[in-house]
Design an enzyme around this catalytic site. Structure first.
Site, PDB file in Angstrom:
ATOM      1  N   ASP A  68       0.773  -1.358  -0.077  1.00 46.70           N
ATOM      2  CA  ASP A  68      -0.072   0.093  -0.016  1.00 46.70           C
ATOM      3  C   ASP A  68       0.758   1.247   0.109  1.00 46.70           C
ATOM      4  O   ASP A  68       2.046   1.222   0.173  1.00 46.70           O
ATOM      5  CB  ASP A  68      -0.855   0.013   1.174  1.00 46.70           C
ATOM      6  CG  ASP A  68      -0.284  -0.398   2.517  1.00 46.70           C
ATOM      7  OD1 ASP A  68       0.959  -0.408   2.358  1.00 46.70           O
ATOM      8  OD2 ASP A  68      -1.107  -0.558   3.463  1.00 46.70           O
ATOM      9  N   HIS A 139      -7.279  -4.746  10.031  1.00 41.46           N
ATOM     10  CA  HIS A 139      -6.949  -4.564   8.899  1.00 41.46           C
ATOM     11  C   HIS A 139      -5.537  -5.393   8.372  1.00 41.46           C
ATOM     12  O   HIS A 139      -4.768  -5.481   9.319  1.00 41.46           O
ATOM     13  CB  HIS A 139      -6.997  -3.105   8.524  1.00 41.46           C
ATOM     14  CG  HIS A 139      -5.931  -2.157   8.923  1.00 41.46           C
ATOM     15  ND1 HIS A 139      -5.941  -1.098   9.897  1.00 41.46           N
ATOM     16  CD2 HIS A 139      -4.336  -2.055   8.737  1.00 41.46           C
ATOM     17  CE1 HIS A 139      -4.835  -0.845   9.984  1.00 41.46           C
ATOM     18  NE2 HIS A 139      -3.927  -1.380   9.334  1.00 41.46           N
TER      19      HIS A 139
HETATM   20  C1  GLP Z   1      -0.519   0.155   8.547  1.00 41.04           C
HETATM   21  C2  GLP Z   1       0.016  -0.610   7.329  1.00 41.04           C
HETATM   22  C3  GLP Z   1      -0.249  -1.984   7.566  1.00 41.04           C
HETATM   23  C4  GLP Z   1       0.241  -2.706   9.001  1.00 41.04           C
HETATM   24  C5  GLP Z   1      -0.387  -1.998  10.225  1.00 41.04           C
HETATM   25  C6  GLP Z   1       0.168  -2.410  11.485  1.00 41.04           C
HETATM   26  O1  GLP Z   1      -1.638   0.894   8.761  1.00 41.04           O
HETATM   27  N1  GLP Z   1      -0.761  -0.036   6.211  1.00 41.04           N
HETATM   28  O2  GLP Z   1       0.358  -2.717   6.284  1.00 41.04           O
HETATM   29  O3  GLP Z   1       0.378  -3.996   8.987  1.00 41.04           O
HETATM   30  O4  GLP Z   1      -0.619  -0.686   9.904  1.00 41.04           O
HETATM   31  O5  GLP Z   1       1.337  -1.473  11.676  1.00 41.04           O
HETATM   32  P1  GLP Z   1       2.312  -1.731  12.887  1.00 41.04           P
HETATM   33  O6  GLP Z   1       3.145  -2.805  12.330  1.00 41.04           O
HETATM   34  O7  GLP Z   1       2.973  -0.612  12.941  1.00 41.04           O
HETATM   35  O8  GLP Z   1       1.676  -2.106  14.012  1.00 41.04           O
END
Ligand code: GLP
Length: 243
Positions: A68, A139
């Protein structure tokens, strides 16, 4: 088929989660890797850089696709995912940039950018190994909980929880983009192997729900239960609620 790797430390998670990517590159130098951003995979990228530095792997023939990208940030913006990938991986390895794909969130024709990204994914046969983190609301990439999910690469409105969670990376929370381009659920499910990583106690409940709760679009990560080769790497905190 679900394989859960419960590990005692975050370092061990990073080391083990890098394993499938390293062995894929060793087997096939032109491996297609699916990459994620966020805090979670930074340690895995450190492991890949270390393996590259030791001469165990090369990215010279590899292809990467990121999940993304924010809409409205230039690729030089320190919070763009292109910039993140440069900092945390690309600048330290021999990956040719023409084969390092991210959705283009800095264009005026977003529909075309989405369509083109899906075509590029298709032309390379989708990732051999896809790295995923998980949001607190379930998500994956930027596929947010909803009554309906979109299959292919598309534009999303970020939810308030995601904007709040990602605000920690921005100096001013007002700067967090409200929209992003994301690979869809079907695009993600086409990866041959998925490496899902979760660390810390704040991910314990959602990782249990995703893997053992009902499969529903309100928890997009629960669709991963349908994937034929899903490897989940958790530290003891993130894995503390797993059966
Ligand atoms: C973000 C990304 C995701 C990621 C998620 C968790 O918004 N778009 O791809 O897996 O949030 O983030 P983190 O690893 O910082 O907890």
């Amino acid at each position: 088929m679900l394989h859960i790797h419960r590990l005692t430390s975050v370092d061990e998670v990073d080391r083990q989660a890098a394993g499938p990517l390293i062995s894929a590159l060793q087997r096939r130098p032109d491996t297609v890797l699916g990459l994620a951003t966020g805090g979670t995979p930074i340690g895995l990228y450190r492991e890949l850089i270390a393996a590259y530095t030791r001469g165990e792997i090369s990215f010279a023939q590899a292809v990467t696709f990121n999940l993304d990208e924010y809409i409205g940030l230039s690729s030089e913006h320190p919070q763009s995912y292109r910039y993140y990938m440069e900092q945390n991986l690309f600048a330290h390895i021999d990956l040719p940039r023409e084969r390092a794909f991210l959705p283009n969130g800095a264009t005026s024709d977003l529909a075309l950018a989405c369509e083109r990204y899906e075509q590029q994914l298709e032309s390379y046969g989708y990732p051999d190994v896809q790295v995923l983190g998980i949001g607190h609301n379930g998500h994956i990439a930027f596929n947010e909980p909803a009554d309906e999910l979109q299959a292919d690469t598309h534009v999303v409105q970020l939810t308030d929880t995601t904007i709040a969670a990602n605000a920690r990376f921005f100096t001013n929370p007002q700067e967090v983009p409200r929209q992003a381009i994301t690979m869809g659920i079907a695009s993600i499910m086409k990866a041959k192997t998925i490496v899902l990583i979760a660390k810390g106690s704040d991910k314990a409940a959602i990782i249990r729900e995703a893997l053992f709760g009902p499969i529903r679009t309100q928890c997009p990560a629960s669709l991963l239960q349908l994937h034929p080769d899903l490897h989940v790497f958790v530290d003891s905190e993130a894995g503390s609620e797993l059966p």
